[in-house]
Motif scaffolding. Structure first.
Motif, PDB file in Angstrom:
ATOM      1  N   CYS A 368      36.331  36.939  42.047  1.00 32.59           N
ATOM      2  CA  CYS A 368      35.088  36.302  42.458  1.00 32.59           C
ATOM      3  C   CYS A 368      35.327  34.850  42.863  1.00 32.59           C
ATOM      4  O   CYS A 368      35.979  34.091  42.151  1.00 32.59           O
ATOM      5  CB  CYS A 368      34.118  36.388  41.261  1.00 32.59           C
ATOM      6  N   THR A 369      34.827  34.487  44.058  1.00 32.90           N
ATOM      7  CA  THR A 369      34.841  33.083  44.483  1.00 32.90           C
ATOM      8  C   THR A 369      33.411  32.732  44.894  1.00 32.90           C
ATOM      9  O   THR A 369      32.508  33.578  44.826  1.00 32.90           O
ATOM     10  CB  THR A 369      35.769  32.849  45.696  1.00 32.90           C
ATOM     11  N   LYS A 370      33.223  31.506  45.353  1.00 33.16           N
ATOM     12  CA  LYS A 370      31.884  31.097  45.767  1.00 33.16           C
ATOM     13  C   LYS A 370      31.407  31.967  46.935  1.00 33.16           C
ATOM     14  O   LYS A 370      30.238  32.323  47.040  1.00 33.16           O
ATOM     15  CB  LYS A 370      31.925  29.612  46.204  1.00 33.16           C
ATOM     16  N   ASN A 371      32.349  32.308  47.831  1.00 33.05           N
ATOM     17  CA  ASN A 371      31.974  32.973  49.073  1.00 33.05           C
ATOM     18  C   ASN A 371      32.051  34.493  49.080  1.00 33.05           C
ATOM     19  O   ASN A 371      31.418  35.135  49.891  1.00 33.05           O
ATOM     20  CB  ASN A 371      32.836  32.442  50.226  1.00 33.05           C
ATOM     21  N   PHE A 372      32.866  35.044  48.236  1.00 32.42           N
ATOM     22  CA  PHE A 372      32.948  36.506  48.249  1.00 32.42           C
ATOM     23  C   PHE A 372      33.481  37.022  46.926  1.00 32.42           C
ATOM     24  O   PHE A 372      34.032  36.285  46.114  1.00 32.42           O
ATOM     25  CB  PHE A 372      33.831  36.998  49.403  1.00 32.42           C
ATOM     26  N   SER A 373      33.299  38.329  46.735  1.00 35.86           N
ATOM     27  CA  SER A 373      33.866  38.956  45.549  1.00 35.86           C
ATOM     28  C   SER A 373      34.369  40.336  45.934  1.00 35.86           C
ATOM     29  O   SER A 373      33.918  40.923  46.921  1.00 35.86           O
ATOM     30  CB  SER A 373      32.826  39.030  44.434  1.00 35.86           C
ATOM     31  N   LYS A 374      35.321  40.851  45.196  1.00 32.40           N
ATOM     32  CA  LYS A 374      35.835  42.184  45.451  1.00 32.40           C
ATOM     33  C   LYS A 374      36.311  42.794  44.141  1.00 32.40           C
ATOM     34  O   LYS A 374      36.497  42.083  43.138  1.00 32.40           O
ATOM     35  CB  LYS A 374      36.969  42.154  46.472  1.00 32.40           C
ATOM     36  N   SER A 375      36.493  44.094  44.158  1.00 29.72           N
ATOM     37  CA  SER A 375      36.929  44.756  42.934  1.00 29.72           C
ATOM     38  C   SER A 375      37.563  46.088  43.287  1.00 29.72           C
ATOM     39  O   SER A 375      37.080  46.804  44.166  1.00 29.72           O
ATOM     40  CB  SER A 375      35.730  44.966  42.008  1.00 29.72           C
ATOM     41  N   ASP A 376      38.671  46.422  42.639  1.00 27.55           N
ATOM     42  CA  ASP A 376      39.356  47.686  42.913  1.00 27.55           C
ATOM     43  C   ASP A 376      39.865  48.316  41.631  1.00 27.55           C
ATOM     44  O   ASP A 376      40.073  47.638  40.632  1.00 27.55           O
ATOM     45  CB  ASP A 376      40.553  47.457  43.848  1.00 27.55           C
ATOM     46  N   LEU A 377      40.086  49.622  41.732  1.00 22.08           N
ATOM     47  CA  LEU A 377      40.683  50.358  40.620  1.00 22.08           C
ATOM     48  C   LEU A 377      42.115  50.710  41.009  1.00 22.08           C
ATOM     49  O   LEU A 377      42.373  51.146  42.133  1.00 22.08           O
ATOM     50  CB  LEU A 377      39.869  51.640  40.389  1.00 22.08           C
ATOM     51  N   PHE A 378      43.069  50.494  40.090  1.00 20.31           N
ATOM     52  CA  PHE A 378      44.471  50.819  40.340  1.00 20.31           C
ATOM     53  C   PHE A 378      44.972  51.712  39.203  1.00 20.31           C
ATOM     54  O   PHE A 378      44.413  51.696  38.116  1.00 20.31           O
ATOM     55  CB  PHE A 378      45.337  49.557  40.340  1.00 20.31           C
ATOM     56  N   ILE A 379      46.024  52.478  39.501  1.00 22.55           N
ATOM     57  CA  ILE A 379      46.639  53.259  38.424  1.00 22.55           C
ATOM     58  C   ILE A 379      48.136  52.971  38.388  1.00 22.55           C
ATOM     59  O   ILE A 379      48.816  53.040  39.411  1.00 22.55           O
ATOM     60  CB  ILE A 379      46.388  54.766  38.603  1.00 22.55           C
ATOM     61  N   PHE A 380      48.644  52.609  37.224  1.00 25.56           N
ATOM     62  CA  PHE A 380      50.074  52.349  37.047  1.00 25.56           C
ATOM     63  C   PHE A 380      50.636  53.279  35.984  1.00 25.56           C
ATOM     64  O   PHE A 380      49.893  53.913  35.244  1.00 25.56           O
ATOM     65  CB  PHE A 380      50.297  50.892  36.639  1.00 25.56           C
ATOM     66  N   ARG A 381      51.964  53.339  35.920  1.00 25.14           N
ATOM     67  CA  ARG A 381      52.600  54.127  34.865  1.00 25.14           C
ATOM     68  C   ARG A 381      53.362  53.215  33.921  1.00 25.14           C
ATOM     69  O   ARG A 381      53.811  52.148  34.309  1.00 25.14           O
ATOM     70  CB  ARG A 381      53.575  55.145  35.475  1.00 25.14           C
ATOM     71  N   GLY A 382      53.531  53.641  32.678  1.00 25.55           N
ATOM     72  CA  GLY A 382      54.331  52.852  31.742  1.00 25.55           C
ATOM     73  C   GLY A 382      53.799  52.964  30.332  1.00 25.55           C
ATOM     74  O   GLY A 382      52.777  53.617  30.089  1.00 25.55           O
ATOM     75  N   ASP A 383      54.516  52.339  29.404  1.00 24.35           N
ATOM     76  CA  ASP A 383      54.025  52.292  28.029  1.00 24.35           C
ATOM     77  C   ASP A 383      53.110  51.067  27.881  1.00 24.35           C
ATOM     78  O   ASP A 383      52.901  50.324  28.832  1.00 24.35           O
ATOM     79  CB  ASP A 383      55.185  52.260  27.030  1.00 24.35           C
ATOM     80  N   ARG A 384      52.587  50.872  26.686  1.00 25.52           N
ATOM     81  CA  ARG A 384      51.573  49.841  26.484  1.00 25.52           C
ATOM     82  C   ARG A 384      52.021  48.452  26.965  1.00 25.52           C
ATOM     83  O   ARG A 384      51.319  47.811  27.749  1.00 25.52           O
ATOM     84  CB  ARG A 384      51.214  49.787  24.984  1.00 25.52           C
TER      85      ARG A 384
END
Lengths: 406, 406
Positions: A368-384
């Motif tokens: 989020c910035t003053k002028n715009f916002s964005k959001s995405d979902l990602f999937i990764f692999r690995g342990d904690r």
């Protein structure tokens, strides 16, 4: 000049302690214009130390030993060095003076029964320990030099800095180095498709190495005895350009702090699954307080709602791990922390908590910035712990892209 | 059974990448009841690999090699292994099937020009790579076995877990182990004064090692082939007791999360100089969300005042790095995060920002519960990252002491 490091210590070999002296020494020697050629990690066992010393003294000119100089029974480096070189262990006056003055410094009296720090192999010289009690050891033979230092990182590093300086190092050939840091492209594609022509040009005069997955991508390192600064332009004009996020040796957090500081951009975070790791990575950078304001680590629902003002409907409808929640977290951080760019992270680091729709490794990253916002979902692999790192790298890459456009 | 690990890779030796496979493998083998006897870290250089292989095949029964199996020119492990054992490199059908199915999994077609993953030394077997593209290698000779795996940690670990199992390991003697974790006492005092008699009793049947400065103190590890559980009582009845914070193999964050969860205590933080590191350490523990609520990382004055409600007068009068500010930060976290115990940290991690009165390494740690609050100033030594760690350990020890009394 062949240089090697022998790390003595069951604790390193048993995995109870992670070695940091090896990588520190590599960097230190590289800055002096030379390099570390081999590291051996061996147990506190006489037989093993003797056989490693025998190999090392045949192949290397400078042999640095870390560990086993302490006061206790399992610290046998000194005794074993004496045996290897057929020297007697004797009281050394200079060592004794060092020990006495160290004890004075920490306001404790020293008596010889406390330890054997003052007893070292004959013909060895003691090395001052600027920050600890055990003196180091120095021994010069015809074809090699031995420097033995305590294994405790602060003591090891301080002693090496005093004992090994450019003046002491002969035969120095500084190497020119160029580091090209990429993301979103596989190593084999770089080498076999995208950069084939460029590499053909470079290979005759430089060595090309690749280090996979630093900050989630592949780093290329070009090393040469001649100046290779001009290759920077070649890379930026090559098909690899879209994948390059940095040419240089800054880490991802260092680059972000540097650019944000220059551009006077204030940064803030709202972290759930990354649990403070992004904040810790940014504050590892000295001077980060110039642009980095802080983070709300909102591990609980309550903190997400009450401090970050994430709506209950959003959590109920989309779940805590969702694009929507990540975005509201970023907006919350933006408003609460009064920054120019805020990032929100919410995901599942596992090993528990995954579902069929949202498996372990899922993360929502909002920005989020003053002028715009964005959001995405990602999937990764690995342990904690691996996932916490990948989540953090992904969020920092998102942040960097935005900073670059401002 | 002698087991050794050979790590091949300029990136590890140059310090560009920190090795994690060594300590992971040590722990893995220890859990299988055996141990790693030696680690060598060497460059991607034919000559060096050959000489290390020659030593390793003479001294070890299981030789694990990591790194250099990738698709690029600097990955020479396979070629060098073939040369060492005087084998030809040939297309291996099983390897080819693995590669084809890996590529299917990532939805990319595979053609032999992409890489040479399917070509391995004759008489070697390919090892499946559960998470990556390059198959590993397995070779059995009369007196030793070689397992070669990619260096990328996730791939290395997954492959080793499949290739090296209790069934494959002969000659297993599980060792009993007792870990006594102390703080506020020097290693030499433990060995030469406080625990002399107890150690005299233990030595005939067990090995005593000490690992300094884990979580700011000394760890003792007692290893024996016989059951040594009863020694726990001996330590708790010994003069060492006041210095022991844990007997067992939990880390400091794990112990805190376990005790707070059992006692249903909610934890929260207000971090300045530790910059999110304490939060990250706590959230490294799986299941931490049961008791850990979150952290306000208040790197700026504004966040300290506006979110944590630290009074401007307190900051002006005592400074951001003071007992008073640390206490108000803890109180702010206690109120804002609605927890049972809150910790506040504010200090100077350096390298800049130190003064004569408050040098780099100074930290104020405040602690607040419903019934009482306290705050102290401490001074530690170290560089920025070392200090962040020491600060965090000190705060976690304060927290643990309070949790223990509840």
């Amino acid at each position: 000049m062949q240089i090697e490091l022998i790390i003595i210590g069951n604790e390193i070999l048993s995995g109870d302690t992670r070695d940091t002296n090896g990588s520190w020494l590599s960097k230190y020697l590289e800055n002096l214009g030379t390099q570390l050629d081999q590291i051996s990690i061996i147990p506190d066992q006489r037989k093993c130390i003797l056989s490693t010393l025998s190999q090392a003294t045949h192949r290397s000119h400078l042999i640095i030993i870390s560990g086993g100089l302490g006061p206790t029974d399992d610290d046998i480096t000194k005794k074993t060095l004496a045996d290897f070189f057929q020297k007697d262990l004797k009281i050394n006056k200079a060592a004794q003076e060092m020990v006495i003055s160290h004890y004075k410094r920490i306001n404790r009296p020293w008596i010889p029964q406390h330890n054997h720090y003052h007893i070292i192999p004959e013909d060895f010289e003691p090395l001052p320990n600027p920050v600890g009690l055990a003196p180091g050891l120095f021994f010069q033979a015809d074809s090699f030099v031995i420097v033995a230092a305590p294994g405790v990182p602060l003591e090891f590093q301080s002693m090496i800095k005093e004992a090994i300086t450019p003046k002491n190092l002969i035969d120095i050939h500084p190497m020119h180095q160029l580091q090209i840091r990429t993301k979103n492209i596989a190593e084999e594609l770089i080498f076999n498709e995208v950069s084939v022509d460029l590499f053909k040009k470079i290979r005759p005069f430089a060595e090309i190495c690749s280090y996979p997955r630093s900050y989630g991508g592949v780093d290329l390192v070009i090393k040469s005895k001649q100046d290779i600064e001009e290759l920077k332009e070649d890379f930026l004009n090559s098909p690899l350009r879209p994948y390059i996020w940095h040419i240089g040796n800054l880490s991802l957090p260092e680059l972000i702090i540097q650019m944000a500081t220059e551009k006077k951009i204030k940064l803030g975070l709202a972290e759930s699954c990354t649990g403070g790791l992004i904040s810790s990575m940014l504050t590892d950078v000295s001077g980060s307080s110039a642009c980095y304001m802080g983070s709300i680590v909102a591990y609980s629902y309550e903190i997400k709602m009450e401090i970050l003002k994430v709506k209950k409907e959003t959590l109920d409808r989309y779940g805590a791990v969702s694009k929507e929640t990540a975005l509201e977290m970023a907006q919350g951080a933006f408003n609460q922390l009064k920054v120019d760019i805020a990032i929100g992270t919410t995901g599942i680091a596992g090993p528990l908590g995954g579902t069929h729709e949202k498996p372990v490794g899922t993360i929502g990253i909002g920005l989020c910035t003053k002028n715009f916002s964005k959001s995405d979902l990602f999937i990764f692999r690995g342990d904690r712990l691996g996932l916490k790192k990948r989540f953090s790298h992904a969020a920092l890459h998102e942040l960097l892209e935005v900073i670059k456009t401002i």
